[in-house]
Write an enzyme that holds these catalytic residues in place. Sequence first.
Site, PDB file in Angstrom:
ATOM      1  N   ASP A  79       0.867  -1.168   0.000  1.00 33.87           N
ATOM      2  CA  ASP A  79       0.000   0.000   0.000  1.00 33.87           C
ATOM      3  C   ASP A  79       0.922   1.242   0.000  1.00 33.87           C
ATOM      4  O   ASP A  79       2.102   1.134   0.332  1.00 33.87           O
ATOM      5  CB  ASP A  79      -0.848  -0.068   1.275  1.00 33.87           C
ATOM      6  CG  ASP A  79      -1.546   1.227   1.558  1.00 33.87           C
ATOM      7  OD1 ASP A  79      -2.326   1.666   0.717  1.00 33.87           O
ATOM      8  OD2 ASP A  79      -1.286   1.820   2.627  1.00 33.87           O
ATOM      9  N   ASP A 121      -0.054   5.152   0.910  1.00 35.64           N
ATOM     10  CA  ASP A 121      -0.207   6.167   1.961  1.00 35.64           C
ATOM     11  C   ASP A 121      -0.128   5.550   3.345  1.00 35.64           C
ATOM     12  O   ASP A 121      -0.847   4.587   3.651  1.00 35.64           O
ATOM     13  CB  ASP A 121      -1.561   6.878   1.820  1.00 35.64           C
ATOM     14  CG  ASP A 121      -1.626   7.716   0.555  1.00 35.64           C
ATOM     15  OD1 ASP A 121      -0.784   8.594   0.397  1.00 35.64           O
ATOM     16  OD2 ASP A 121      -2.522   7.464  -0.273  1.00 35.64           O
ATOM     17  N   LYS A 168      -9.901  -3.046  -2.584  1.00 42.31           N
ATOM     18  CA  LYS A 168      -8.671  -3.397  -3.293  1.00 42.31           C
ATOM     19  C   LYS A 168      -8.696  -4.850  -3.772  1.00 42.31           C
ATOM     20  O   LYS A 168      -8.113  -5.168  -4.793  1.00 42.31           O
ATOM     21  CB  LYS A 168      -7.465  -3.172  -2.386  1.00 42.31           C
ATOM     22  CG  LYS A 168      -7.127  -1.696  -2.221  1.00 42.31           C
ATOM     23  CD  LYS A 168      -5.933  -1.529  -1.333  1.00 42.31           C
ATOM     24  CE  LYS A 168      -5.447  -0.101  -1.368  1.00 42.31           C
ATOM     25  NZ  LYS A 168      -4.251   0.069  -0.530  1.00 42.31           N
TER      26      LYS A 168
HETATM   27  O1  C5P Z   1      -2.524   4.388  -0.467  1.00 40.59           O
HETATM   28  P1  C5P Z   1      -3.818   4.137   0.230  1.00 40.59           P
HETATM   29  O2  C5P Z   1      -4.599   3.033  -0.413  1.00 40.59           O
HETATM   30  O3  C5P Z   1      -3.687   3.960   1.729  1.00 40.59           O
HETATM   31  O4  C5P Z   1      -4.612   5.543  -0.033  1.00 40.59           O
HETATM   32  C1  C5P Z   1      -5.806   5.893   0.492  1.00 40.59           C
HETATM   33  C2  C5P Z   1      -5.725   6.947   1.564  1.00 40.59           C
HETATM   34  O5  C5P Z   1      -6.053   8.228   1.021  1.00 40.59           O
HETATM   35  C3  C5P Z   1      -6.778   6.678   2.610  1.00 40.59           C
HETATM   36  O6  C5P Z   1      -6.184   6.156   3.780  1.00 40.59           O
HETATM   37  C4  C5P Z   1      -7.494   8.008   2.870  1.00 40.59           C
HETATM   38  O7  C5P Z   1      -7.376   8.448   4.203  1.00 40.59           O
HETATM   39  C5  C5P Z   1      -6.815   8.996   1.950  1.00 40.59           C
HETATM   40  N1  C5P Z   1      -7.779   9.790   1.190  1.00 40.59           N
HETATM   41  C6  C5P Z   1      -7.712  11.183   1.249  1.00 40.59           C
HETATM   42  N2  C5P Z   1      -8.608  11.935   0.523  1.00 40.59           N
HETATM   43  C7  C5P Z   1      -9.529  11.328  -0.260  1.00 40.59           C
HETATM   44  C8  C5P Z   1      -9.594   9.940  -0.338  1.00 40.59           C
HETATM   45  C9  C5P Z   1      -8.681   9.197   0.417  1.00 40.59           C
HETATM   46  O8  C5P Z   1      -6.857  11.723   1.951  1.00 40.59           O
HETATM   47  N3  C5P Z   1     -10.372  12.083  -0.981  1.00 40.59           N
END
Ligand code: C5P
Length: 308
Positions: free
Chosen positions: A49, A51, A211
């Site tokens: 993953d 973030d 996912k």
């Molecule tokens: O890389 P990963 O799959 O963890 O990315 C998703 C992250 O992006 C989520 O943990 C979520 O907190 C963040 N997110 C965000 N703004 C959005 C959608 C998701 O910060 N509009």
Amino acid sequence: WCCKNCYRTAARIEMAKADSLVILDKDSLEKKKTAICNTGSKKLQVIADFDATLTRYWINGQRGQTSHGLLQQENPEYDDKRQKLYEYYHPLEICPTISIEEKTKLMEEWWEKSHALLIEGGLTYSAIKMSVSNALIAFREGVVELFEYLEERDVPVLIFSAGLADIIEEVLKQKLHRSFKNVKIISNRMTFDTDGRLVSFKGKTIHVLNKNEHALDMAAPIHDQSGVSNGLTDDNASVKTRTNVILLGDHIGDLGMSDGLKYENRIAVGFLNDNIDKSLASYQKAFDVVYLNDAPMWGVLDLVSDLC
Ligand code: C5P
């Protein structure tokens, strides 16, 4: 570094500084390690993953930004609107008491609304570059060394993210200062018009809890903005035949990243960044290894150096 022992020694020195490792079933982990070790690097792949897994959760006392969160659209009204969505939905995302079904609906809502705002707000590719250079985002220590170690052994790394592929690519470019031929990104990918303005998103949306549904797409080749493949072979078989998996995630939903593979052995490493008291029990059961306190990647490098 000249050899495996250099990587391992450096990883162990750094690891000793951090007291952040939880392993519930050491015997099971050892069995998996032995099984993977016996088949070597040809069968191994890393699925990670992005973030808060490859990147740090905290940076100088502030929450590190995600690929979504770092975006400044050159349109403050839209940045505000997306920030408001984050403030509403992120606590729901990490809340341990909401059922998966309910949370999945909420996450779909969040992604749909924020992708729509990016299009409506007229995001440009140049704004992405600028946003990344201004962003509060950093890789965990040891990520470069981990990628390098795996690259030297031809072990692919799939970065599987519910964030934004175009931004992740730019973060890798700007923050790692080098590219890795073994690293491939599976994430929400944008389409730009000839003026460099976002017009749509390709394919089905990937959010934090679906996912697994996208796992089968994993082996499809991904090309960057210039249409150039990121260097991994276009042969789908290459990832499908790598049936030993090291999975890195910060969310229990990340475990679904390997669902499309008929893997033989999987070592799941979880980074538990928040709500430790409430979530540790479920993370310990779900992941073979759990790192707390925003731990660096040295432990994973050490693990991998035992395997190949
Ligand atoms: O890389 P990963 O799959 O963890 O990315 C998703 C992250 O992006 C989520 O943990 C979520 O907190 C963040 N997110 C965000 N703004 C959005 C959608 C998701 O910060 N509009």
